[in-house]
Structures are given as structure tokens and as C-alpha cells.
Design an enzyme around this catalytic site. Structure first.
Site, mmCIF file in Angstrom:
data_model
loop_
_atom_site.group_PDB
_atom_site.id
_atom_site.type_symbol
_atom_site.label_atom_id
_atom_site.label_comp_id
_atom_site.label_asym_id
_atom_site.label_seq_id
_atom_site.Cartn_x
_atom_site.Cartn_y
_atom_site.Cartn_z
ATOM 1 N N ASP A 170 0.846 -1.197 0.000
ATOM 2 C CA ASP A 170 0.000 0.000 0.000
ATOM 3 C C ASP A 170 0.881 1.246 0.000
ATOM 4 O OD1 ASP A 170 -3.227 0.493 0.970
ATOM 5 O OD2 ASP A 170 -1.834 2.184 1.078
ATOM 6 N N ILE A 171 0.476 2.254 -0.769
ATOM 7 C CA ILE A 171 1.272 3.481 -0.887
ATOM 8 C C ILE A 171 1.255 4.279 0.420
ATOM 9 C CG2 ILE A 171 -0.525 5.069 -1.723
ATOM 10 C CD1 ILE A 171 1.476 5.883 -3.946
ATOM 11 N N ASN A 218 -13.007 -3.255 2.396
ATOM 12 C CA ASN A 218 -13.960 -2.151 2.530
ATOM 13 C C ASN A 218 -14.881 -2.180 1.322
ATOM 14 O OD1 ASN A 218 -12.745 -1.121 4.905
ATOM 15 N ND2 ASN A 218 -11.162 -0.121 3.676
ATOM 16 N N GLN A 257 -14.170 2.568 1.285
ATOM 17 C CA GLN A 257 -13.613 2.139 -0.008
ATOM 18 C C GLN A 257 -13.354 3.366 -0.872
ATOM 19 O OE1 GLN A 257 -15.987 -0.658 -2.322
ATOM 20 N NE2 GLN A 257 -14.258 -1.113 -3.685
ATOM 21 N N SER A 258 -12.131 3.471 -1.362
ATOM 22 C CA SER A 258 -11.768 4.612 -2.204
ATOM 23 C C SER A 258 -11.334 4.177 -3.594
ATOM 24 C CB SER A 258 -10.649 5.423 -1.540
ATOM 25 O OG SER A 258 -9.513 4.614 -1.331
ATOM 26 N N HIS A 317 -10.185 -5.301 -3.428
ATOM 27 C CA HIS A 317 -8.835 -5.498 -2.886
ATOM 28 C C HIS A 317 -8.929 -5.940 -1.440
ATOM 29 C CE1 HIS A 317 -9.967 -1.232 -2.600
ATOM 30 N NE2 HIS A 317 -9.343 -1.207 -1.432
ATOM 31 N N HIS A 335 -7.042 -6.006 1.977
ATOM 32 C CA HIS A 335 -5.938 -5.431 2.753
ATOM 33 C C HIS A 335 -5.388 -6.523 3.675
ATOM 34 C CE1 HIS A 335 -6.949 -0.990 2.245
ATOM 35 N NE2 HIS A 335 -8.132 -1.508 1.954
HETATM 36 P P1 5GP Z 1 -9.719 1.374 0.189
HETATM 37 O O1 5GP Z 1 -9.774 2.700 0.908
HETATM 38 O O2 5GP Z 1 -10.422 1.467 -1.152
HETATM 39 O O3 5GP Z 1 -10.182 0.205 1.003
HETATM 40 O O4 5GP Z 1 -8.191 1.084 -0.073
HETATM 41 C C1 5GP Z 1 -7.483 1.664 -1.126
HETATM 42 C C2 5GP Z 1 -6.041 1.616 -0.748
HETATM 43 O O5 5GP Z 1 -5.281 1.869 -1.896
HETATM 44 C C3 5GP Z 1 -5.643 2.660 0.301
HETATM 45 O O6 5GP Z 1 -5.114 2.006 1.447
HETATM 46 C C4 5GP Z 1 -4.601 3.518 -0.423
HETATM 47 O O7 5GP Z 1 -3.535 3.930 0.414
HETATM 48 C C5 5GP Z 1 -4.133 2.596 -1.530
HETATM 49 N N1 5GP Z 1 -3.690 3.289 -2.731
HETATM 50 C C6 5GP Z 1 -4.305 4.330 -3.349
HETATM 51 N N2 5GP Z 1 -3.619 4.699 -4.438
HETATM 52 C C7 5GP Z 1 -2.547 3.859 -4.512
HETATM 53 C C8 5GP Z 1 -1.460 3.756 -5.445
HETATM 54 O O8 5GP Z 1 -1.343 4.478 -6.433
HETATM 55 N N3 5GP Z 1 -0.540 2.796 -5.202
HETATM 56 C C9 5GP Z 1 -0.629 1.954 -4.109
HETATM 57 N N4 5GP Z 1 0.323 1.052 -3.960
HETATM 58 N N5 5GP Z 1 -1.645 2.029 -3.222
HETATM 59 C C10 5GP Z 1 -2.589 2.974 -3.422
#
Ligand code: 5GP
Ligand code: ZN
Length: 115
Positions: free
Chosen positions: A33-34, A88, A95-96, A101, A103
Site C-alpha cells: 500500500d502506498i 472495505n 472504499q476509495s 482489494h 488489505h
Molecule cells: P480502500 O480505501 O479502497 O479500502 O483502499 C485503497 C487503498 O489503496 C488505500 O489504502 C490507499 O492507500 C491505496 N492506494 C491508493 N492509491 C494507490 C497507489 O497508487 N498505489 C498503491 N500502492 N496504493 C494505493
């Protein structure tokens, strides 16, 4: 199965956006994760574009299981004995990125309940 060229994680699968990939097979890609929330914070994604975990399960129980198999393998390689799996689903749940995915979080104590 098609990728979505507008999807960030499809771009990572394609190699159009760089990522620190830690595992890859036909059905699964895993990368750090970034913005890590724990010493281990790996995202494990299907190599097909599908919006969330429930939709993936409906489409392919096999690939859904493959996400967990990859997560367990990564955790074992790192010697993690306790870790958390998180999906999420929906913006309300945080979820973003709308490509399913898993985690994998570990390497520190994790509080419960989550925020
Ligand atoms: P969500 O919030 O949808 O459950 O998780 C999305 C995840 O993707 C977040 O933890 C966020 O830090 C990660 N993320 C967003 N953009 C990038 C990216 O460009 N590269 C990587 N490696 N992770 C990302
Ligand atoms: Zn996608």
C-alpha cells in the site's frame, strides 16, 4: 476478463502505474500500500476488474479464495502470526478504489473495534 483502463488498480496490473509488487500469479497481484497503516500493509487484488469483494465472490469463488491464499502465504513469509484481512465495500465503509482489494495488515497490535 477485461480490465478497466480508467481504474487505478487495473493500471497497476498492466504495469502502466508503478507499484511495489510482492506477489503475482495468473489470478492475483499483491503490492505494498502506498500509505501503509501497519509495518505490513499489502493490497491483494484480482487480475480482473470487479468493483468489490461481494461482486468478486459472485463472479468467481476460486479467485476470491486465491486472494486469501496469497495473503496467508505473504503473512507466513513475513513470520506474521496475527494479522488482519479487510475488505472495505462502499464509500461509507472507506472504499476509495473500486477494484476489489484485500488489505493484509500486520506487524503491530491492531485494535478492535475498527474506526
Ligand atoms: P480502500 O480505501 O479502497 O479500502 O483502499 C485503497 C487503498 O489503496 C488505500 O489504502 C490507499 O492507500 C491505496 N492506494 C491508493 N492509491 C494507490 C497507489 O497508487 N498505489 C498503491 N500502492 N496504493 C494505493
Ligand atoms: Zn480495475
Amino acid at each position: 476478463m477485461p480490465l478497466d483502463l480508467n481504474c487505478l488498480f487495473c493500471k497497476i496490473i498492466n504495469g502502466d502505474i508503478p507499484a511495489d509488487i510482492v506477489f503475482r500469479n495468473e489470478n492475483v497481484v499483491a503490492f505494498n500500500d502506498i500509505s501503509p497503516q501497519a509495518p505490513t500493509h499489502v493490497l491483494i487484488i484480482p487480475t480482473i476488474h470487479v468493483e468489490n469483494a461481494g461482486a468478486l465472490a459472485a463472479l468467481s469463488p476460486t479467485i476470491t479464495a486465491d486472494l486469501f491464499t496469497a495473503a496467508v502465504q505473504i503473512a507466513a513469509e513475513r513470520g506474521l502470526t496475527g494479522y488482519r484481512h479487510v475488505f472495505n465495500t462502499g464509500a461509507e465503509a472507506g472504499q476509495s478504489v473500486f477494484h476489489a482489494h484485500l488489505h493484509l495488515l500486520g506487524g503491530r497490535s491492531l485494535a478492535w473495534p475498527p474506526g
